[in-house]
Design a protein around this motif. Structure first.
Motif, PDB file in Angstrom:
ATOM      1  N   GLU A 163      -3.375   4.627  -8.612  1.00 38.43           N
ATOM      2  CA  GLU A 163      -3.544   2.885  -8.187  1.00 38.43           C
ATOM      3  C   GLU A 163      -3.367   2.989  -6.915  1.00 38.43           C
ATOM      4  OE1 GLU A 163      -1.993  -1.176  -9.284  1.00 38.43           O
ATOM      5  OE2 GLU A 163      -3.157  -0.661 -11.391  1.00 38.43           O
ATOM      6  N   GLU A 164      -2.516   3.579  -6.377  1.00 41.89           N
ATOM      7  CA  GLU A 164      -1.926   3.248  -5.060  1.00 41.89           C
ATOM      8  C   GLU A 164      -3.437   4.420  -3.869  1.00 41.89           C
ATOM      9  OE1 GLU A 164      -0.365   1.206  -3.048  1.00 41.89           O
ATOM     10  OE2 GLU A 164       0.699   0.871  -4.937  1.00 41.89           O
ATOM     11  N   MET A 165      -3.988   5.119  -4.557  1.00 45.55           N
ATOM     12  CA  MET A 165      -4.779   5.782  -4.204  1.00 45.55           C
ATOM     13  C   MET A 165      -5.887   5.702  -3.697  1.00 45.55           C
ATOM     14  SD  MET A 165      -4.074  10.316  -4.979  1.00 45.55           S
ATOM     15  CE  MET A 165      -4.746  10.979  -3.544  1.00 45.55           C
ATOM     16  N   GLN A 166      -6.228   4.948  -4.873  1.00 44.56           N
ATOM     17  CA  GLN A 166      -6.860   3.930  -4.555  1.00 44.56           C
ATOM     18  C   GLN A 166      -7.676   2.753  -3.890  1.00 44.56           C
ATOM     19  OE1 GLN A 166     -10.435   4.819  -7.034  1.00 44.56           O
ATOM     20  NE2 GLN A 166      -9.432   6.533  -7.908  1.00 44.56           N
ATOM     21  N   HIS A 167      -6.350   2.382  -3.641  1.00 45.82           N
ATOM     22  CA  HIS A 167      -5.980   1.054  -2.353  1.00 45.82           C
ATOM     23  C   HIS A 167      -6.676   2.156  -0.598  1.00 45.82           C
ATOM     24  CE1 HIS A 167      -3.196  -1.336  -4.711  1.00 45.82           C
ATOM     25  NE2 HIS A 167      -4.484  -0.964  -5.357  1.00 45.82           N
ATOM     26  N   ALA A 168      -5.869   3.259  -1.056  1.00 48.75           N
ATOM     27  CA  ALA A 168      -6.680   3.952   0.363  1.00 48.75           C
ATOM     28  C   ALA A 168      -7.780   4.366   0.677  1.00 48.75           C
ATOM     29  CB  ALA A 168      -6.029   5.685   0.358  1.00 48.75           C
TER      30      ALA A 168
ATOM     31  N   GLU B  39      -4.158  -8.694  -5.258  1.00 48.15           N
ATOM     32  CA  GLU B  39      -3.936  -7.587  -5.927  1.00 48.15           C
ATOM     33  C   GLU B  39      -2.171  -7.046  -5.307  1.00 48.15           C
ATOM     34  OE1 GLU B  39      -5.034  -4.725  -8.373  1.00 48.15           O
ATOM     35  OE2 GLU B  39      -3.952  -3.480  -8.019  1.00 48.15           O
ATOM     36  N   GLN B  40      -1.912  -7.743  -4.104  1.00 46.39           N
ATOM     37  CA  GLN B  40      -0.340  -7.754  -4.463  1.00 46.39           C
ATOM     38  C   GLN B  40       0.334  -8.766  -5.407  1.00 46.39           C
ATOM     39  OE1 GLN B  40       0.026  -3.914  -2.301  1.00 46.39           O
ATOM     40  NE2 GLN B  40       1.854  -4.877  -2.254  1.00 46.39           N
ATOM     41  N   VAL B  41       0.097 -10.411  -5.304  1.00 47.57           N
ATOM     42  CA  VAL B  41       0.488 -10.765  -6.174  1.00 47.57           C
ATOM     43  C   VAL B  41       0.606  -9.708  -7.597  1.00 47.57           C
ATOM     44  CG1 VAL B  41       0.288 -12.924  -7.576  1.00 47.57           C
ATOM     45  CG2 VAL B  41      -0.173 -12.311  -5.284  1.00 47.57           C
TER      46      VAL B  41
ATOM     47  N   ASN C 191      -0.519   3.365   4.898  1.00 52.46           N
ATOM     48  CA  ASN C 191       1.157   2.910   4.228  1.00 52.46           C
ATOM     49  C   ASN C 191       0.649   3.162   2.447  1.00 52.46           C
ATOM     50  OD1 ASN C 191       2.325   2.006   6.631  1.00 52.46           O
ATOM     51  ND2 ASN C 191       0.656   0.865   6.583  1.00 52.46           N
ATOM     52  N   GLU C 192      -0.176   3.352   2.650  1.00 55.71           N
ATOM     53  CA  GLU C 192      -1.162   3.255   0.940  1.00 55.71           C
ATOM     54  C   GLU C 192      -0.899   4.661   0.158  1.00 55.71           C
ATOM     55  OE1 GLU C 192      -1.629   1.191  -0.845  1.00 55.71           O
ATOM     56  OE2 GLU C 192      -2.572  -0.433   0.337  1.00 55.71           O
ATOM     57  N   MET C 193      -0.826   5.711   1.257  1.00 55.62           N
ATOM     58  CA  MET C 193      -1.014   6.277   0.450  1.00 55.62           C
ATOM     59  C   MET C 193      -0.067   7.417   0.448  1.00 55.62           C
ATOM     60  SD  MET C 193      -3.768   8.628  -0.193  1.00 55.62           S
ATOM     61  CE  MET C 193      -3.512  10.290   0.322  1.00 55.62           C
TER      62      MET C 193
ATOM     63  N   LYS D 150       0.339   6.998 -12.643  1.00 57.44           N
ATOM     64  CA  LYS D 150      -1.001   5.622 -13.067  1.00 57.44           C
ATOM     65  C   LYS D 150      -0.026   4.742 -11.381  1.00 57.44           C
ATOM     66  CE  LYS D 150      -2.992   5.850 -16.946  1.00 57.44           C
ATOM     67  NZ  LYS D 150      -4.342   6.474 -17.214  1.00 57.44           N
ATOM     68  N   GLN D 151       0.570   4.916 -11.155  1.00 54.25           N
ATOM     69  CA  GLN D 151       0.723   3.690 -10.194  1.00 54.25           C
ATOM     70  C   GLN D 151       0.453   4.826  -9.223  1.00 54.25           C
ATOM     71  OE1 GLN D 151       1.573   0.732 -10.002  1.00 54.25           O
ATOM     72  NE2 GLN D 151       1.757   0.255  -7.556  1.00 54.25           N
ATOM     73  N   THR D 152       0.476   6.108  -8.670  1.00 58.16           N
ATOM     74  CA  THR D 152       0.712   6.389  -8.088  1.00 58.16           C
ATOM     75  C   THR D 152      -1.468   6.894  -7.600  1.00 58.16           C
ATOM     76  OG1 THR D 152       1.942   8.407  -7.998  1.00 58.16           O
ATOM     77  CG2 THR D 152       0.062   9.101  -7.004  1.00 58.16           C
TER      78      THR D 152
ATOM     79  N   ASN E  92       9.081  -1.481  -2.104  1.00 56.93           N
ATOM     80  CA  ASN E  92       8.042  -1.439  -1.180  1.00 56.93           C
ATOM     81  C   ASN E  92       7.308  -2.238  -1.579  1.00 56.93           C
ATOM     82  OD1 ASN E  92       6.301   0.993   0.275  1.00 56.93           O
ATOM     83  ND2 ASN E  92       5.110   1.332  -1.630  1.00 56.93           N
ATOM     84  N   GLU E  93       6.917  -3.076  -2.271  1.00 58.80           N
ATOM     85  CA  GLU E  93       5.999  -3.616  -2.587  1.00 58.80           C
ATOM     86  C   GLU E  93       6.017  -4.774  -1.334  1.00 58.80           C
ATOM     87  OE1 GLU E  93       2.847  -3.433  -3.848  1.00 58.80           O
ATOM     88  OE2 GLU E  93       3.526  -0.798  -4.410  1.00 58.80           O
ATOM     89  N   ARG E  94       7.056  -5.344  -1.281  1.00 57.41           N
ATOM     90  CA  ARG E  94       7.367  -6.884  -0.802  1.00 57.41           C
ATOM     91  C   ARG E  94       6.505  -6.575   0.928  1.00 57.41           C
ATOM     92  NH1 ARG E  94      12.645  -8.927  -3.649  1.00 57.41           N
ATOM     93  NH2 ARG E  94      11.286 -10.150  -5.134  1.00 57.41           N
ATOM     94  N   LYS E  95       6.965  -4.664   1.406  1.00 60.25           N
ATOM     95  CA  LYS E  95       6.534  -4.595   2.251  1.00 60.25           C
ATOM     96  C   LYS E  95       5.387  -4.308   2.609  1.00 60.25           C
ATOM     97  CE  LYS E  95       6.269  -0.131   3.496  1.00 60.25           C
ATOM     98  NZ  LYS E  95       7.147   1.222   3.845  1.00 60.25           N
ATOM     99  N   VAL E  96       4.732  -3.875   1.174  1.00 58.74           N
ATOM    100  CA  VAL E  96       3.024  -3.410   1.667  1.00 58.74           C
ATOM    101  C   VAL E  96       2.155  -5.065   1.130  1.00 58.74           C
ATOM    102  CG1 VAL E  96       1.339  -2.989   0.453  1.00 58.74           C
ATOM    103  CG2 VAL E  96       2.974  -1.356   0.344  1.00 58.74           C
ATOM    104  N   THR E  97       2.973  -5.944   0.662  1.00 57.01           N
ATOM    105  CA  THR E  97       2.759  -6.783   0.767  1.00 57.01           C
ATOM    106  C   THR E  97       3.008  -7.886   2.194  1.00 57.01           C
ATOM    107  OG1 THR E  97       3.131  -8.341  -1.038  1.00 57.01           O
ATOM    108  CG2 THR E  97       2.413  -9.571  -0.245  1.00 57.01           C
TER     109      THR E  97
HETATM  110 FE1  FEO Z   1      -1.509  -0.022  -2.116  1.00 58.16          FE
HETATM  111 FE2  FEO Z   1       0.677  -1.500  -4.537  1.00 58.16          FE
HETATM  112  O1  FEO Z   1       0.004  -1.815  -2.372  1.00 58.16           O
END
Ligand code: FEO
Length: 161
Positions: A49-54, A126-128, A16-18, A45-47, A93-98
């Protein structure tokens, strides 16, 4: 040690993060068609961040000697009508990830997996922030409307991220 169910759910979240990373990468490319270099930078930059989450999920699985499964990334949209519709997609998408993170918390609770509950707290917080930052930009875009000078200034502002 984490359960098979928890392991599977955490692996699904890597995907999901990827997917999110790939979505924002597509936006960083498409928004250039509207001349928005600052927004492109913001999405790039957001990309990152998402990779860092993964990577965080991967590292957590590794710390439990659990299996890491990198699954196929589903197709993403690649074209939007305007920057506003991009940020609408981003907010959805962010609401879905939350809700996905909340679901992971629920699984961890059901599994009585206290270590994973603690690990997931970072993502809950983080999701907030994620929802707030996208929502703020979307609200700005709504206010700006057709005002090209204001849009130019917003784009310049987003370049500073
Ligand atoms: Fe990894 Fe934007 O949530």
């Amino acid at each position: 040690m984490i359960s098979d169910k928890m392991q599977d759910a955490l692996n699904a979240q890597i995907n999901n993060e990827m997917w999110s990373a790939y979505l924002y990468l597509a936006m960083s490319a498409d928004v250039l068609n509207f001349g928005m270099k600052g927004m492109s930078h913001w999405f790039r930059k957001q990309t990152d961040e998402e990779m860092q989450h993964a990577f965080k999920f991967m590292d957590y699985l590794e710390s439990h000697f659990a299996s890491i499964e990198l699954r196929a990334i589903a197709e993403i949209p690649i074209v939007w009508e305007n920057p506003e519709s991009m940020f609408e997609t981003a907010l959805r998408n962010e609401r879905k990830v939350t809700s996905l993170i909340n679901n992971l918390c629920l699984i961890a609770e059901n599994e009585k997996d206290y270590a994973t509950i603690v690990f997931l707290q970072w993502f809950v917080t983080e999701q907030v922030e994620e929802e707030e930052s996208v929502r703020t930009i979307l609200d700005d875009l709504t206010k700006i409307g057709e005002d090209k000078a204001a849009l130019f200034l917003l784009d310049k502002e987003l370049e500073k991220r």
